[in-house]
Design an enzyme around this catalytic site. Structure first.
Site, PDB file in Angstrom:
ATOM      1  N   ILE A   6      19.607  20.775 -15.216  1.00 39.11           N
ATOM      2  CA  ILE A   6      20.288  19.670 -14.533  1.00 39.11           C
ATOM      3  C   ILE A   6      20.036  18.384 -15.327  1.00 39.11           C
ATOM      4  CG2 ILE A   6      20.584  18.445 -12.329  1.00 39.11           C
ATOM      5  CD1 ILE A   6      21.085  21.501 -12.069  1.00 39.11           C
ATOM      6  N   ALA A  59       4.657  28.849 -13.480  1.00 35.50           N
ATOM      7  CA  ALA A  59       3.698  29.372 -12.491  1.00 35.50           C
ATOM      8  C   ALA A  59       3.721  28.527 -11.224  1.00 35.50           C
ATOM      9  CB  ALA A  59       2.294  29.390 -13.095  1.00 35.50           C
ATOM     10  N   LYS A 113       6.211  26.825 -10.032  1.00 34.21           N
ATOM     11  CA  LYS A 113       7.467  27.022  -9.292  1.00 34.21           C
ATOM     12  C   LYS A 113       7.512  28.423  -8.662  1.00 34.21           C
ATOM     13  CE  LYS A 113       9.235  22.948  -9.983  1.00 34.21           C
ATOM     14  NZ  LYS A 113       9.412  22.005  -8.871  1.00 34.21           N
ATOM     15  N   TYR A 148       4.326  25.182 -15.668  1.00 35.66           N
ATOM     16  CA  TYR A 148       5.429  24.775 -14.787  1.00 35.66           C
ATOM     17  C   TYR A 148       6.049  25.993 -14.087  1.00 35.66           C
ATOM     18  CZ  TYR A 148       9.962  22.599 -13.580  1.00 35.66           C
ATOM     19  OH  TYR A 148      11.085  22.144 -12.929  1.00 35.66           O
ATOM     20  N   ASP A 207       1.446   9.256  -3.828  1.00 39.31           N
ATOM     21  CA  ASP A 207       1.227  10.325  -4.804  1.00 39.31           C
ATOM     22  C   ASP A 207       0.983  11.605  -4.013  1.00 39.31           C
ATOM     23  OD1 ASP A 207       0.306  12.135  -6.644  1.00 39.31           O
ATOM     24  OD2 ASP A 207      -1.394  10.922  -7.329  1.00 39.31           O
TER      25      ASP A 207
HETATM   26  P1  NAP Z   1      12.824  13.435 -12.453  1.00 42.10           P
HETATM   27  O1  NAP Z   1      14.142  12.865 -12.796  1.00 42.10           O
HETATM   28  O2  NAP Z   1      11.740  13.437 -13.487  1.00 42.10           O
HETATM   29  O3  NAP Z   1      12.280  12.747 -11.122  1.00 42.10           O
HETATM   30  C1  NAP Z   1      11.023  13.123 -10.618  1.00 42.10           C
HETATM   31  C2  NAP Z   1      10.799  12.464  -9.274  1.00 42.10           C
HETATM   32  O4  NAP Z   1       9.528  12.901  -8.766  1.00 42.10           O
HETATM   33  C3  NAP Z   1      10.727  10.951  -9.344  1.00 42.10           C
HETATM   34  O5  NAP Z   1      11.317  10.445  -8.166  1.00 42.10           O
HETATM   35  C4  NAP Z   1       9.232  10.653  -9.370  1.00 42.10           C
HETATM   36  O6  NAP Z   1       8.894   9.373  -8.836  1.00 42.10           O
HETATM   37  C5  NAP Z   1       8.727  11.760  -8.461  1.00 42.10           C
HETATM   38  N1  NAP Z   1       7.313  12.118  -8.620  1.00 42.10           N
HETATM   39  C6  NAP Z   1       6.699  12.637  -9.714  1.00 42.10           C
HETATM   40  N2  NAP Z   1       5.401  12.857  -9.451  1.00 42.10           N
HETATM   41  C7  NAP Z   1       5.184  12.473  -8.163  1.00 42.10           C
HETATM   42  C8  NAP Z   1       4.056  12.432  -7.316  1.00 42.10           C
HETATM   43  N3  NAP Z   1       2.850  12.863  -7.722  1.00 42.10           N
HETATM   44  N4  NAP Z   1       4.195  11.954  -6.062  1.00 42.10           N
HETATM   45  C9  NAP Z   1       5.402  11.518  -5.618  1.00 42.10           C
HETATM   46  N5  NAP Z   1       6.516  11.534  -6.379  1.00 42.10           N
HETATM   47  C10 NAP Z   1       6.408  11.992  -7.640  1.00 42.10           C
HETATM   48  O7  NAP Z   1      12.971  14.975 -12.021  1.00 42.10           O
HETATM   49  P2  NAP Z   1      14.257  15.846 -11.604  1.00 42.10           P
HETATM   50  O8  NAP Z   1      14.811  16.452 -12.821  1.00 42.10           O
HETATM   51  O9  NAP Z   1      15.113  15.087 -10.679  1.00 42.10           O
HETATM   52  O10 NAP Z   1      13.529  17.024 -10.810  1.00 42.10           O
HETATM   53  C11 NAP Z   1      13.369  17.033  -9.414  1.00 42.10           C
HETATM   54  C12 NAP Z   1      12.786  18.390  -8.998  1.00 42.10           C
HETATM   55  O11 NAP Z   1      13.674  19.430  -9.425  1.00 42.10           O
HETATM   56  C13 NAP Z   1      11.430  18.706  -9.619  1.00 42.10           C
HETATM   57  O12 NAP Z   1      10.640  19.400  -8.696  1.00 42.10           O
HETATM   58  C14 NAP Z   1      11.783  19.596 -10.789  1.00 42.10           C
HETATM   59  O13 NAP Z   1      10.726  20.422 -11.142  1.00 42.10           O
HETATM   60  C15 NAP Z   1      12.952  20.363 -10.202  1.00 42.10           C
HETATM   61  N6  NAP Z   1      13.844  20.930 -11.223  1.00 42.10           N
HETATM   62  C16 NAP Z   1      14.525  20.135 -12.098  1.00 42.10           C
HETATM   63  C17 NAP Z   1      15.361  20.718 -13.039  1.00 42.10           C
HETATM   64  C18 NAP Z   1      16.153  19.922 -14.033  1.00 42.10           C
HETATM   65  O14 NAP Z   1      16.837  20.539 -14.890  1.00 42.10           O
HETATM   66  N7  NAP Z   1      16.159  18.601 -13.961  1.00 42.10           N
HETATM   67  C19 NAP Z   1      15.489  22.123 -13.090  1.00 42.10           C
HETATM   68  C20 NAP Z   1      14.780  22.895 -12.194  1.00 42.10           C
HETATM   69  C21 NAP Z   1      13.963  22.294 -11.256  1.00 42.10           C
HETATM   70  P3  NAP Z   1       8.940   8.008  -9.743  1.00 42.10           P
HETATM   71  O15 NAP Z   1      10.408   7.658  -9.926  1.00 42.10           O
HETATM   72  O16 NAP Z   1       8.240   6.994  -8.923  1.00 42.10           O
HETATM   73  O17 NAP Z   1       8.277   8.324 -11.039  1.00 42.10           O
END
Ligand code: NAP
Length: 253
Positions: free
Chosen positions: A194, A163, A165, A161, A69
């Site tokens: 995404i 803030a 980022k 969120y 974590d």
């Molecule tokens: P996601 O599908 O929800 O995956 C989140 C990942 O983070 C998972 O691997 C999860 O692990 C892990 N995680 C969450 N809390 C954690 C912690 N405390 N310690 C270690 N690992 C943790 O998210 P995503 O959409 O791929 O997003 C990835 C990144 O891109 C994030 O930082 C998000 O804010 C950013 N982002 C995403 C989007 C979008 O449209 N998707 C847009 C802008 C930015 P588990 O599988 O074990 O739960």
């Protein structure tokens, strides 16, 4: 003498079990980087990512999964330590783990602010601090932080969120200045919308409204972000630092 070509650069990807983190890990493996995939709870997904990394990088490529974590200071430090021990060194750190706890500010609980800051900002900071110490000794590093378009432009219902980022962007730029003398680059990626588990929960109406703001009129694929991660990690990206690069279909243009 070690030449650039003979150096194998090893990577740690936080939140590498799913979504963008998975795509980043696979792209790095494809480019030949041994990789540690961090996850917080979903071991099965992390194992699937590891298998995909082996498929892309070859059976001999060292690939590890590690539960941690990152919002917990000690746990983040142990993760970096374990990556160094298992991979030999950390040259590429992808701070991708992130969470949302959306809501309008009038209703937002302090716990929702804290949870988001703890993972998105503090977790990124903890990993950067621990890994940069190691990178400084080796006089090489690539720090790649997953920010967001909303860290630049804001978004109603995502004050916590956004803030977090925006803070990640400040952290990224500061590290670019602080660590450049040791040939460590620090960049942020600002994805738009995404297609991942994180965005699956957004209701149809909100998706429709968002689509109308995307010039390319579609959601991005995690692989389209992963490709940029692999480029920023490469030797070719040595002169790019302190940048925030959008992968957003033109949303932020
Ligand atoms: P996601 O599908 O929800 O995956 C989140 C990942 O983070 C998972 O691997 C999860 O692990 C892990 N995680 C969450 N809390 C954690 C912690 N405390 N310690 C270690 N690992 C943790 O998210 P995503 O959409 O791929 O997003 C990835 C990144 O891109 C994030 O930082 C998000 O804010 C950013 N982002 C995403 C989007 C979008 O449209 N998707 C847009 C802008 C930015 P588990 O599988 O074990 O739960």
């Amino acid at each position: 003498m070690e030449t650039v070509d003979s150096i194998i650069r090893c990577a740690l990807v936080t939140g590498g079990s799913r979504g963008i983190g998975r795509a980043a890990a696979v792209a790095l493996a494809k480019a030949g980087h041994p990789v540690m995939i961090n996850y917080s709870g979903n071991k099965e997904a992390a194992e699937e990512t590891a298998a995909l990394c082996k498929e892309s990088g070859g059976d001999d490529l060292p690939v590890f999964i590690e539960k941690a974590d990152i919002s917990d200071e000690e746990s983040a430090a142990n993760l970096v330590k374990s990556a160094e021990e298992k991979l030999g060194h950390i040259d590429i750190l992808v701070n991708n783990a992130g969470i949302t706890r959306d809501g309008l500010i009038l209703n937002m609980k302090t716990e929702d602010l804290e949870a988001v800051l703890d993972t998105n900002l503090k977790g990124t900071f903890f990993c950067c601090r621990a890994a940069s110490k190691l990178m400084m000794k080796r006089r090489f590093g690539r720090i790649i932080n997953m920010a967001s378009i909303v860290g630049l432009h804001g978004n109603a219902g995502q004050s916590n969120y956004s803030a977090s980022k925006a803070a990640v962007i400040g952290l990224t730029k500061s590290l670019a200045k602080e660590l450049a003398s040791r040939k460590i680059t620090s960049n942020a990626i600002a994805p738009g919308y995404i297609d991942t588990d994180m965005t699956k929960e957004i209701n149809e109406k909100a998706v429709e409204a968002m689509m109308s703001t995307i010039p390319l009129k579609r959601a991005g694929k995690p692989e389209e972000v992963g490709a940029l991660v692999a480029f920023l990690a490469s030797e070719e990206a040595a002169y790019i630092t302190g940048q925030v690069i959008g992968v957003d279909g033109g949303m932020g243009a």
